[in-house]
Design a protein around this motif. Structure first.
Motif, PDB file in Angstrom:
ATOM      1  N   MET A   1      57.990  71.128  79.890  1.00  0.00           N
ATOM      2  CA  MET A   1      57.483  69.904  79.275  1.00  0.00           C
ATOM      3  C   MET A   1      58.038  69.759  77.851  1.00  0.00           C
ATOM      4  SD  MET A   1      55.492  67.271  79.295  1.00  0.00           S
ATOM      5  CE  MET A   1      54.669  67.586  80.849  1.00  0.00           C
TER       6      MET A   1
ATOM      7  N   ASN B   1      50.307  65.396  79.486  1.00  0.00           N
ATOM      8  CA  ASN B   1      50.463  64.975  80.899  1.00  0.00           C
ATOM      9  C   ASN B   1      51.069  63.585  80.949  1.00  0.00           C
ATOM     10  OD1 ASN B   1      49.035  67.219  82.274  1.00  0.00           O
ATOM     11  ND2 ASN B   1      47.352  66.466  81.024  1.00  0.00           N
TER      12      ASN B   1
ATOM     13  N   ILE C   1      52.713  60.173  81.840  1.00  0.00           N
ATOM     14  CA  ILE C   1      52.810  59.364  83.065  1.00  0.00           C
ATOM     15  C   ILE C   1      53.753  58.197  82.787  1.00  0.00           C
ATOM     16  CG2 ILE C   1      51.496  57.953  84.725  1.00  0.00           C
ATOM     17  CD1 ILE C   1      50.567  60.806  84.809  1.00  0.00           C
ATOM     18  N   LYS C   2      54.726  58.011  83.677  1.00  0.00           N
ATOM     19  CA  LYS C   2      55.685  56.911  83.491  1.00  0.00           C
ATOM     20  C   LYS C   2      55.066  55.583  83.918  1.00  0.00           C
ATOM     21  CE  LYS C   2      58.843  59.254  85.760  1.00  0.00           C
ATOM     22  NZ  LYS C   2      60.054  59.556  86.513  1.00  0.00           N
TER      23      LYS C   2
ATOM     24  N   THR D   1      54.154  57.723  87.996  1.00  0.00           N
ATOM     25  CA  THR D   1      54.538  59.089  88.359  1.00  0.00           C
ATOM     26  C   THR D   1      54.609  59.976  87.102  1.00  0.00           C
ATOM     27  OG1 THR D   1      56.891  58.583  88.207  1.00  0.00           O
ATOM     28  CG2 THR D   1      55.862  58.332  90.377  1.00  0.00           C
ATOM     29  N   PRO D   2      54.377  61.278  87.279  1.00  0.00           N
ATOM     30  CA  PRO D   2      54.431  62.171  86.124  1.00  0.00           C
ATOM     31  C   PRO D   2      55.854  62.359  85.605  1.00  0.00           C
ATOM     32  CG  PRO D   2      53.814  63.379  88.127  1.00  0.00           C
ATOM     33  CD  PRO D   2      53.975  61.956  88.516  1.00  0.00           C
TER      34      PRO D   2
ATOM     35  N   LYS E   1      58.641  64.648  82.971  1.00  0.00           N
ATOM     36  CA  LYS E   1      58.846  66.008  82.452  1.00  0.00           C
ATOM     37  C   LYS E   1      58.787  66.066  80.929  1.00  0.00           C
ATOM     38  CE  LYS E   1      61.553  68.174  86.118  1.00  0.00           C
ATOM     39  NZ  LYS E   1      62.223  67.152  86.916  1.00  0.00           N
TER      40      LYS E   1
END
Ligand code: DC
Length: 219
Positions: free
Chosen positions: A1, A109, A111-112, A116-117, A119
């Motif tokens: 991350m 965390n 989120i786009k 979706t998650p 990196k």
């Protein structure tokens, strides 16, 4: 991350840089100024006094995570009046506190836009490298001469069809700089480990190239 913090005053190119980096690395991007603008916008809509700290705190506390995530896409908050209002409400410590957890969660965390998650997270604001993400992997602090920033803002607003006066924009930018950097809580200032970039005489592409070079460890 990976967490990238981009701080600096208005019209220094934070948003343009953040969006470009997000696109390149496929990271999630958060314009944190939109959160403060959102609080100011709601208060102005309700006819509230922006210096009413109790009301401002209640509005900030009333924003859901979904609302906070989508504020950056709201064109209604992009006015100079709203920017000034955001600067006023953002000096209230309990307003900053109300918006802290969401920003921190987003950084950890990300989120786009498509849900979706990602990196990595890119956050732009005033206190990302100092308060929200002191642990960020990369910290950038953008500056530029006030006159250049006023010119940039003038062009941007004229392109949107708004009738504005250069001198008014310049004095508003100077007043906002003063308010944002002199407030007691989380003032606008570079983190000790931030790379400071003066974008006055650089194009957006040059700023981006400088940042990528730094991230690749080349300078
Ligand atoms: O980046 P912007 O112009 O949208 O920000 C509007 C105001 O919000 C800015 O003058 C100060 C405040 N702000 C802040 O205090 N902390 C942040 N992280 C982002 C914005």
């Amino acid at each position: 991350m990976t967490i990238i913090a981009i701080d600096g005053s208005s019209a220094t190119g934070k948003g343009t840089l953040g969006l470009k980096l997000a696109q390149t690395f496929d990271y999630a991007y958060l314009d944190t100024g939109a959160l403060y603008r959102g609080v100011a916008y709601k208060m102005m809509q309700a006819g509230d006094d922006l210096t009413d700290e109790i009301k401002a705190t209640a509005v900030a506390n009333g924003l859901s995570s979904a609302q906070m995530l989508h504020l950056q896409d709201e064109s209604s908050i992009r006015t100079e009046t709203c920017g000034k209002g955001a600067s006023i409400v953002s000096s209230v410590p309990s307003v900053r506190q109300a918006l802290f957890d969401f920003q921190r969660r987003f950084a950890l965390n990300p989120i786009k836009k498509d849900g979706t998650p990602a990196k990595g997270a890119i956050l732009d604001g005033r206190d990302i490298g100092t308060v929200i993400c002191p642990d960020a992997d990369f910290k950038f602090f953008l500056t530029a001469r006030a006159e250049i920033r006023a010119q940039r803002r003038l062009k941007e607003l004229q392109l949107r069809g708004l009738c504005v006066i250069y001198e008014d924009i310049l004095s508003e930018i100077q007043a906002r700089d003063k308010r944002d950097s002199e407030r007691k809580t989380a003032p606008l200032k570079p983190a000790e480990d931030a790379l400071i970039i003066d974008t006055s005489d650089m194009t957006a592409d040059e700023v981006y190239a400088r940042v990528v070079r730094y991230m690749e460890g080349r300078s």
